[in-house]
Motif scaffolding. Structure first.
Motif, PDB file in Angstrom:
ATOM      1  N   ALA A 106      38.811   2.721 -29.595  1.00  0.00           N
ATOM      2  CA  ALA A 106      37.780   2.455 -28.597  1.00  0.00           C
ATOM      3  C   ALA A 106      36.468   2.041 -29.263  1.00  0.00           C
ATOM      4  O   ALA A 106      35.773   1.127 -28.799  1.00  0.00           O
ATOM      5  CB  ALA A 106      37.561   3.688 -27.722  1.00  0.00           C
ATOM      6  N   GLN A 107      36.116   2.707 -30.370  1.00  0.00           N
ATOM      7  CA  GLN A 107      34.882   2.372 -31.084  1.00  0.00           C
ATOM      8  C   GLN A 107      34.957   0.975 -31.690  1.00  0.00           C
ATOM      9  O   GLN A 107      33.988   0.214 -31.652  1.00  0.00           O
ATOM     10  CB  GLN A 107      34.616   3.411 -32.171  1.00  0.00           C
ATOM     11  N   LEU A 108      36.114   0.646 -32.254  1.00  0.00           N
ATOM     12  CA  LEU A 108      36.280  -0.689 -32.842  1.00  0.00           C
ATOM     13  C   LEU A 108      36.199  -1.767 -31.775  1.00  0.00           C
ATOM     14  O   LEU A 108      35.626  -2.837 -31.995  1.00  0.00           O
ATOM     15  CB  LEU A 108      37.630  -0.766 -33.575  1.00  0.00           C
ATOM     16  N   GLU A 109      36.754  -1.486 -30.606  1.00  0.00           N
ATOM     17  CA  GLU A 109      36.702  -2.458 -29.524  1.00  0.00           C
ATOM     18  C   GLU A 109      35.256  -2.642 -29.049  1.00  0.00           C
ATOM     19  O   GLU A 109      34.821  -3.758 -28.765  1.00  0.00           O
ATOM     20  CB  GLU A 109      37.583  -1.993 -28.359  1.00  0.00           C
ATOM     21  N   ALA A 110      34.512  -1.527 -28.960  1.00  0.00           N
ATOM     22  CA  ALA A 110      33.110  -1.618 -28.550  1.00  0.00           C
ATOM     23  C   ALA A 110      32.292  -2.397 -29.579  1.00  0.00           C
ATOM     24  O   ALA A 110      31.438  -3.213 -29.218  1.00  0.00           O
ATOM     25  CB  ALA A 110      32.520  -0.215 -28.361  1.00  0.00           C
ATOM     26  N   ALA A 111      32.579  -2.145 -30.879  1.00  0.00           N
ATOM     27  CA  ALA A 111      31.864  -2.867 -31.943  1.00  0.00           C
ATOM     28  C   ALA A 111      32.197  -4.356 -31.898  1.00  0.00           C
ATOM     29  O   ALA A 111      31.329  -5.216 -32.079  1.00  0.00           O
ATOM     30  CB  ALA A 111      32.237  -2.280 -33.302  1.00  0.00           C
ATOM     31  N   LYS A 112      33.462  -4.650 -31.606  1.00  0.00           N
ATOM     32  CA  LYS A 112      33.890  -6.059 -31.512  1.00  0.00           C
ATOM     33  C   LYS A 112      33.156  -6.770 -30.385  1.00  0.00           C
ATOM     34  O   LYS A 112      32.667  -7.898 -30.544  1.00  0.00           O
ATOM     35  CB  LYS A 112      35.405  -6.116 -31.291  1.00  0.00           C
ATOM     36  N   LYS A 113      33.038  -6.099 -29.243  1.00  0.00           N
ATOM     37  CA  LYS A 113      32.356  -6.712 -28.104  1.00  0.00           C
ATOM     38  C   LYS A 113      30.873  -6.915 -28.396  1.00  0.00           C
ATOM     39  O   LYS A 113      30.287  -7.932 -28.014  1.00  0.00           O
ATOM     40  CB  LYS A 113      32.546  -5.842 -26.856  1.00  0.00           C
ATOM     41  N   ALA A 114      30.258  -5.944 -29.090  1.00  0.00           N
ATOM     42  CA  ALA A 114      28.843  -6.076 -29.435  1.00  0.00           C
ATOM     43  C   ALA A 114      28.628  -7.260 -30.374  1.00  0.00           C
ATOM     44  O   ALA A 114      27.681  -8.038 -30.208  1.00  0.00           O
ATOM     45  CB  ALA A 114      28.340  -4.786 -30.081  1.00  0.00           C
ATOM     46  N   LEU A 115      29.517  -7.420 -31.352  1.00  0.00           N
ATOM     47  CA  LEU A 115      29.395  -8.532 -32.292  1.00  0.00           C
ATOM     48  C   LEU A 115      29.628  -9.873 -31.604  1.00  0.00           C
ATOM     49  O   LEU A 115      28.947 -10.860 -31.894  1.00  0.00           O
ATOM     50  CB  LEU A 115      30.391  -8.341 -33.446  1.00  0.00           C
ATOM     51  N   LEU A 116      30.597  -9.898 -30.693  1.00  0.00           N
ATOM     52  CA  LEU A 116      30.856 -11.131 -29.959  1.00  0.00           C
ATOM     53  C   LEU A 116      29.669 -11.501 -29.060  1.00  0.00           C
ATOM     54  O   LEU A 116      29.336 -12.680 -28.901  1.00  0.00           O
ATOM     55  CB  LEU A 116      32.124 -10.994 -29.116  1.00  0.00           C
ATOM     56  N   THR A 117      29.038 -10.480 -28.469  1.00  0.00           N
ATOM     57  CA  THR A 117      27.852 -10.726 -27.642  1.00  0.00           C
ATOM     58  C   THR A 117      26.748 -11.361 -28.471  1.00  0.00           C
ATOM     59  O   THR A 117      26.140 -12.368 -28.075  1.00  0.00           O
ATOM     60  CB  THR A 117      27.348  -9.406 -27.035  1.00  0.00           C
ATOM     61  N   GLN A 118      26.491 -10.788 -29.649  1.00  0.00           N
ATOM     62  CA  GLN A 118      25.460 -11.324 -30.536  1.00  0.00           C
ATOM     63  C   GLN A 118      25.822 -12.740 -30.988  1.00  0.00           C
ATOM     64  O   GLN A 118      24.966 -13.631 -31.034  1.00  0.00           O
ATOM     65  CB  GLN A 118      25.286 -10.409 -31.736  1.00  0.00           C
ATOM     66  N   ALA A 119      27.077 -12.923 -31.320  1.00  0.00           N
ATOM     67  CA  ALA A 119      27.513 -14.240 -31.799  1.00  0.00           C
ATOM     68  C   ALA A 119      27.349 -15.302 -30.719  1.00  0.00           C
ATOM     69  O   ALA A 119      26.926 -16.431 -30.996  1.00  0.00           O
ATOM     70  CB  ALA A 119      28.969 -14.166 -32.253  1.00  0.00           C
ATOM     71  N   ASP A 120      27.663 -14.945 -29.480  1.00  0.00           N
ATOM     72  CA  ASP A 120      27.541 -15.913 -28.395  1.00  0.00           C
ATOM     73  C   ASP A 120      26.084 -16.287 -28.153  1.00  0.00           C
ATOM     74  O   ASP A 120      25.756 -17.454 -27.943  1.00  0.00           O
ATOM     75  CB  ASP A 120      28.153 -15.340 -27.112  1.00  0.00           C
ATOM     76  N   LEU A 121      25.206 -15.288 -28.194  1.00  0.00           N
ATOM     77  CA  LEU A 121      23.788 -15.560 -27.993  1.00  0.00           C
ATOM     78  C   LEU A 121      23.224 -16.411 -29.127  1.00  0.00           C
ATOM     79  O   LEU A 121      22.462 -17.360 -28.894  1.00  0.00           O
ATOM     80  CB  LEU A 121      23.011 -14.239 -27.887  1.00  0.00           C
ATOM     81  N   GLN A 122      23.590 -16.077 -30.353  1.00  0.00           N
ATOM     82  CA  GLN A 122      23.113 -16.849 -31.503  1.00  0.00           C
ATOM     83  C   GLN A 122      23.631 -18.279 -31.452  1.00  0.00           C
ATOM     84  O   GLN A 122      22.913 -19.233 -31.773  1.00  0.00           O
ATOM     85  CB  GLN A 122      23.545 -16.166 -32.798  1.00  0.00           C
ATOM     86  N   ASN A 123      24.874 -18.434 -31.033  1.00  0.00           N
ATOM     87  CA  ASN A 123      25.456 -19.771 -30.915  1.00  0.00           C
ATOM     88  C   ASN A 123      24.728 -20.588 -29.848  1.00  0.00           C
ATOM     89  O   ASN A 123      24.454 -21.779 -30.033  1.00  0.00           O
ATOM     90  CB  ASN A 123      26.941 -19.655 -30.563  1.00  0.00           C
ATOM     91  N   PHE A 124      24.396 -19.927 -28.730  1.00  0.00           N
ATOM     92  CA  PHE A 124      23.688 -20.623 -27.652  1.00  0.00           C
ATOM     93  C   PHE A 124      22.293 -21.050 -28.105  1.00  0.00           C
ATOM     94  O   PHE A 124      21.862 -22.177 -27.847  1.00  0.00           O
ATOM     95  CB  PHE A 124      23.582 -19.722 -26.425  1.00  0.00           C
ATOM     96  N   ILE A 125      21.568 -20.146 -28.776  1.00  0.00           N
ATOM     97  CA  ILE A 125      20.213 -20.458 -29.235  1.00  0.00           C
ATOM     98  C   ILE A 125      20.247 -21.601 -30.249  1.00  0.00           C
ATOM     99  O   ILE A 125      19.388 -22.488 -30.229  1.00  0.00           O
ATOM    100  CB  ILE A 125      19.555 -19.203 -29.840  1.00  0.00           C
ATOM    101  N   LYS A 126      21.251 -21.580 -31.117  1.00  0.00           N
ATOM    102  CA  LYS A 126      21.380 -22.646 -32.117  1.00  0.00           C
ATOM    103  C   LYS A 126      21.665 -23.985 -31.456  1.00  0.00           C
ATOM    104  O   LYS A 126      21.142 -25.033 -31.871  1.00  0.00           O
ATOM    105  CB  LYS A 126      22.499 -22.298 -33.099  1.00  0.00           C
TER     106      LYS A 126
END
Length: 343
Positions: A106-126
Motif C-alpha cells: 500500500a505504501q509503495l502504491e501511494a509513493a508511486k501515485k505521488a511520483l506520477l502526480t509530480q511527474a505529470d505536473l512537471q511534464n505539463f509545466i515543461k
C-alpha cells in the motif's frame, strides 16, 4: 576499515529505486513488468551479490545532497558505501518477502501515485511554459493598472472615547500632536515615534480608520474620535500620493510561479470536467442535535459582554513601491495578491 552509515538528507526510497539490477537472482526479484533496466558493469559504481548499482544513482545522490545541504558535499567513498548498505537492506527485505506485505504494498502504491502526480505536473509545466507575453499581460492588467492613493499619517490610540475627546480639545488649543502621541498613545508610549504610521494604502488599515484618513484634508486631524476594534483614534493626515506600481522586472519572478499555478489549475479543472466521477461517501458530517436551551438564559452585563470586532476591509492589491509601514495596532494587513511584492 569499519564502515558506518552516514546521515543523508535525502529520501531513501527514491534512490533505492535507482539501484538497477543487471540480472535476476534468487533473492526475490521484481516481476518483469516492473523490473528496472539492466546495467552494464561499465556503467556501475559497485556490484552487490550480483546486483549492479548504476553510476546515475550515485550522481542523483550527489545532486540531492548538494541541494538539501546548500552545497555541502561528502566524500565519494562514503556515498558509494551508503548505496551499498542500502542495496544490502533491499536484498535482505526482499529475501524475507517484506515487499509482499500488505502494508508495504500500500505504501509503495501511494509513493508511486505521488511520483506520477509530480511527474505529470512537471511534464505539463515543461510543455506549457509561461511566456514573456503572458507575464506582460498579467502585469498590465493586475499591477500597472492598479490605481489608488497612499497616505502618510499619525495617530493617537487610547482606550476610551472620553480620553480621545480630551486629546482633541488639547489639539484645538495648539498642543503638539507628536508629543501627545508619545505621552498618551498606546501605540507610541514605548516607541516614542509620535504616532507615525509612515506611508500606507487604505487596504492596509481597518475600514473606519482608512475612511477617516481619506476624508481628512492634508495637515488636518479628526475632530471626532475614530472607533475601531483596537480602541479610539485621533488621526492626523500629513500627506497623500498616487500609488506608483513597481516596474515589470521587479515583479517578474513572482508573476511567473503565479501564472504556472494558474495554468496547472486550469489543466486540472479540464481533466475534472472530462472525467466521470462518482463520490461514494458523505461529504458533510451529520448535523448534531440541538441542545435544549435553558428556560431563562442569562443576559451578560455590559462589562461581561465582549466587544464585537469590526472587520478590516480586505481587498486584493497589486504590489506597490511605497515605503514599508511600521506595524501598529491600527494596521490590518490585506491579503496579498499573487503579484504582491515587498514594499
Amino acid at each position: 576499515m569499519k564502515k558506518k552509515f552516514i546521515p543523508l538528507l535525502v529520501v531513501g526510497t527514491a534512490l533505492i529505486a535507482g539501484c538497477n539490477q543487471e540480472k535476476a537472482t534468487n533473492v526475490g526479484s521484481a516481476p518483469a513488468a516492473t523490473a528496472t533496466p539492466a546495467v552494464d558493469k561499465a556503467d556501475a559504481v559497485a556490484v552487490v551479490n550480483g546486483q549492479y548499482i548504476a553510476k546515475s544513482t550515485l550522481e542523483t545522490l550527489e545532486k540531492e545532497i548538494a541541494e538539501r545541504s546548500h552545497g555541502q558535499t561528502f566524500p565519494k567513498e562514503k556515498l558509494v558505501e551508503e548505496l551499498i548498505q542500502r542495496e544490502l537492506l533491499v536484498q535482505d527485505a526482499t529475501q524475507k518477502q517484506l515487499d509482499k506485505s500488505p502494508e508495504l504494498v500500500a505504501q509503495l502504491e501511494a509513493a508511486k501515485k505521488a511520483l506520477l502526480t509530480q511527474a505529470d505536473l512537471q511534464n505539463f509545466i515543461k510543455a506549457n511554459p509561461v511566456t514573456d507575453a503572458e507575464i506582460k499581460a498579467e502585469y498590465d492588467s493586475k499591477v500597472a493598472a492598479e490605481k489608488g492613493t497612499e497616505y502618510k499619517a499619525r495617530h493617537i490610540l487610547v482606550k476610551t472615547e472620553t480620553e480621545a475627546k480630551k486629546l482633541i480639545t488639547e489639539l484645538d488649543k495648539g498642543a503638539d500632536f507628536a508629543k501627545l502621541a508619545n505621552k498618551n498613545s498606546l501605540d507610541a508610549k514605548e516607541s516614542q515615534n509620535g504616532g507615525d504610521l509612515g506611508w500606507f494604502s487604505a487596504a492596509q488599515m481597518v475600514a473606519p480608520f482608512s475612511e477617516a484618513v481619506a476624508a481628512l484634508e492634508k495637515g488636518k486631524y479628526t475632530k471626532e474620535p475614530v472607533k475601531t476594534q483596537f480602541g479610539f483614534h485621533v488621526i492626523l493626515k500629513e500627506d497623500s500620493r498616487p500609488v506608483t506600481p513597481p516596474p515589470l522586472e521587479a515583479v517578474k519572478e513572482q508573476l511567473t510561479p503565479f501564472l504556472q499555478r494558474k495554468k496547472v489549475q486550469e489543466m486540472i479543472e479540464t481533466l475534472r470536467k472530462q472525467a466521470k466521477v462518482e463520490i461514494l461517501v458523505p461529504l458533510t458530517d451529520e448535523t448534531p442535535k440541538a441542545e435544549t436551551a435553558p428556560a431563562e438564559p442569562a443576559t451578560p452585563t455590559a462589562e461581561e459582554a465582549p466587544a464585537a470586532a469590526e472587520p478590516a476591509k480586505a481587498i486584493e492589491k497589486a504590489p506597490a513601491a511605497a515605503e514599508e509601514k511600521p506595524a501598529t495596532p491600527a494596521a490590518e494587513p490585506a491579503p496579498a495578491a499573487p503579484a504582491e511584492t515587498k514594499k
